[in-house]
Enzyme design. Structure first.
Site, PDB file in Angstrom:
ATOM      1  N   GLY A  44       0.760  -1.246   0.000  1.00  0.00           N
ATOM      2  CA  GLY A  44       0.000   0.000   0.000  1.00  0.00           C
ATOM      3  C   GLY A  44       0.789   1.293   0.000  1.00  0.00           C
ATOM      4  CG  ASP A 103      -8.701   0.122   9.982  1.00  0.00           C
ATOM      5  OD1 ASP A 103      -9.483   0.999  10.381  1.00  0.00           O
ATOM      6  OD2 ASP A 103      -9.086  -0.985   9.573  1.00  0.00           O
ATOM      7  CG  PHE A 152     -12.277  -0.274   2.706  1.00  0.00           C
ATOM      8  CD1 PHE A 152     -11.677  -1.029   3.702  1.00  0.00           C
ATOM      9  CD2 PHE A 152     -11.753  -0.338   1.421  1.00  0.00           C
ATOM     10  CE1 PHE A 152     -10.579  -1.831   3.431  1.00  0.00           C
ATOM     11  CE2 PHE A 152     -10.657  -1.150   1.138  1.00  0.00           C
ATOM     12  CZ  PHE A 152     -10.072  -1.896   2.152  1.00  0.00           C
ATOM     13  CG  ASP A 159      -5.464  -3.426  -1.815  1.00  0.00           C
ATOM     14  OD1 ASP A 159      -5.051  -2.973  -0.727  1.00  0.00           O
ATOM     15  OD2 ASP A 159      -5.773  -4.614  -1.982  1.00  0.00           O
TER      16      ASP A 159
HETATM   17  P1  IMP Z   1      -4.722  -2.307  10.787  1.00  0.00           P
HETATM   18  O1  IMP Z   1      -3.868  -3.444  11.245  1.00  0.00           O
HETATM   19  O2  IMP Z   1      -6.178  -2.564  11.089  1.00  0.00           O
HETATM   20  O3  IMP Z   1      -4.278  -0.960  11.295  1.00  0.00           O
HETATM   21  O4  IMP Z   1      -4.684  -2.316   9.217  1.00  0.00           O
HETATM   22  C1  IMP Z   1      -3.656  -1.755   8.517  1.00  0.00           C
HETATM   23  C2  IMP Z   1      -3.601  -2.279   7.101  1.00  0.00           C
HETATM   24  O5  IMP Z   1      -4.894  -2.653   6.613  1.00  0.00           O
HETATM   25  C3  IMP Z   1      -3.140  -1.185   6.191  1.00  0.00           C
HETATM   26  O6  IMP Z   1      -1.745  -1.225   6.054  1.00  0.00           O
HETATM   27  C4  IMP Z   1      -3.877  -1.475   4.914  1.00  0.00           C
HETATM   28  O7  IMP Z   1      -3.128  -2.368   4.119  1.00  0.00           O
HETATM   29  C5  IMP Z   1      -5.157  -2.143   5.338  1.00  0.00           C
HETATM   30  N1  IMP Z   1      -6.296  -1.204   5.444  1.00  0.00           N
HETATM   31  C6  IMP Z   1      -6.907  -0.756   6.559  1.00  0.00           C
HETATM   32  N2  IMP Z   1      -7.901   0.098   6.286  1.00  0.00           N
HETATM   33  C7  IMP Z   1      -7.910   0.211   4.941  1.00  0.00           C
HETATM   34  C8  IMP Z   1      -8.704   1.000   4.023  1.00  0.00           C
HETATM   35  O8  IMP Z   1      -9.620   1.763   4.372  1.00  0.00           O
HETATM   36  N3  IMP Z   1      -8.385   0.853   2.715  1.00  0.00           N
HETATM   37  C9  IMP Z   1      -7.398   0.030   2.261  1.00  0.00           C
HETATM   38  N4  IMP Z   1      -6.628  -0.697   3.079  1.00  0.00           N
HETATM   39  C10 IMP Z   1      -6.888  -0.613   4.408  1.00  0.00           C
HETATM   40 MG    MG Z   2      -0.489  -0.954   4.424  1.00  0.00          MG
END
Ligand code: IMP
Ligand code: MG
Length: 175
Positions: A44, A103, A152, A159
């Site tokens: 990403g 996130d 999202f 992506d």
């Molecule tokens: P976390 O572990 O929940 O903080 O998720 C982080 C990873 O999830 C990011 O590095 C993204 O690859 C993916 N991600 C989380 N939210 C989104 C979003 O809204 N769009 C796209 N990818 C997301």
């Molecule tokens: Mg990421």
């Protein structure tokens, strides 16, 4: 199937470019006289990283790390794995992690712990977008582009099921 009509513009490329300029000047100021190692979290953050480093007039080096991803789901499984680790020696380096989005925080806090064990001289985090409403684990963000709503988002590297990474702007993906 996701169609183009489900995309609503959230952050234009112009605003992203201004934020990148601002972040780069903060980073330049803080890393004067240093030789930082920037680590991009694949896939990403590669678009953001590419734009950011071209604004950084520093003798920096790059590496990449790949963590297990969401697959086709919009929710984190909560289990993170290092799929491709860093090749550069971390010990004693000023490490700056570059991420597209935080996130729940589970992914990035796993990575920060993983890197901390390798004893960097310093460890900081630069994030393009933050979704604080969804946080499950506290994350210290040193450089932040945008706070985004609990939706999202796709585009500019982000992506949904490997699609939309190539869009120059950031969009919300509506139902
Ligand atoms: P976390 O572990 O929940 O903080 O998720 C982080 C990873 O999830 C990011 O590095 C993204 O690859 C993916 N991600 C989380 N939210 C989104 C979003 O809204 N769009 C796209 N990818 C997301
Ligand atoms: Mg990421």
């Amino acid at each position: 199937m996701v169609s183009q009509s489900q995309l609503k513009i959230l952050i234009s490329h112009d605003k992203i470019a201004k934020a990148t300029d601002r972040l780069a000047s903060e980073i330049r100021r803080d890393y004067q006289g240093k030789r930082p190692l920037l680590i991009s979290v694949l896939k990403g953050s590669f678009v953001f990283m590419a734009d950011l480093i071209r604004q950084l007039d520093l003798p920096l080096e790059l590496d990449f790390v790949r963590l297990s991803s969401y697959g086709a789901a919009r929710e984190s499984s909560g289990k993170v794995k290092v799929v491709q680790g860093v090749k550069t020696a971390i010990k004693g380096r000023d490490v700056l992690v570059v991420e597209d989005i935080v996130d729940t925080g589970i992914t990035i806090s796993f990575l920060l712990d993983y890197l901390k064990k390798k004893k960097p001289a310093s460890l900081k985090l630069c994030v393009l977008t933050d979704k604080p409403s969804r946080r499950k684990v506290p994350v210290p963000i040193n450089y932040l582009g945008f706070t985004v709503p609990d939706k999202f988002i796709v585009g500019y590297g982000l992506d949904f099921d490997e699609k939309f990474r190539n869009l120059p702007d950031i969009y919300t993906l509506e139902d």
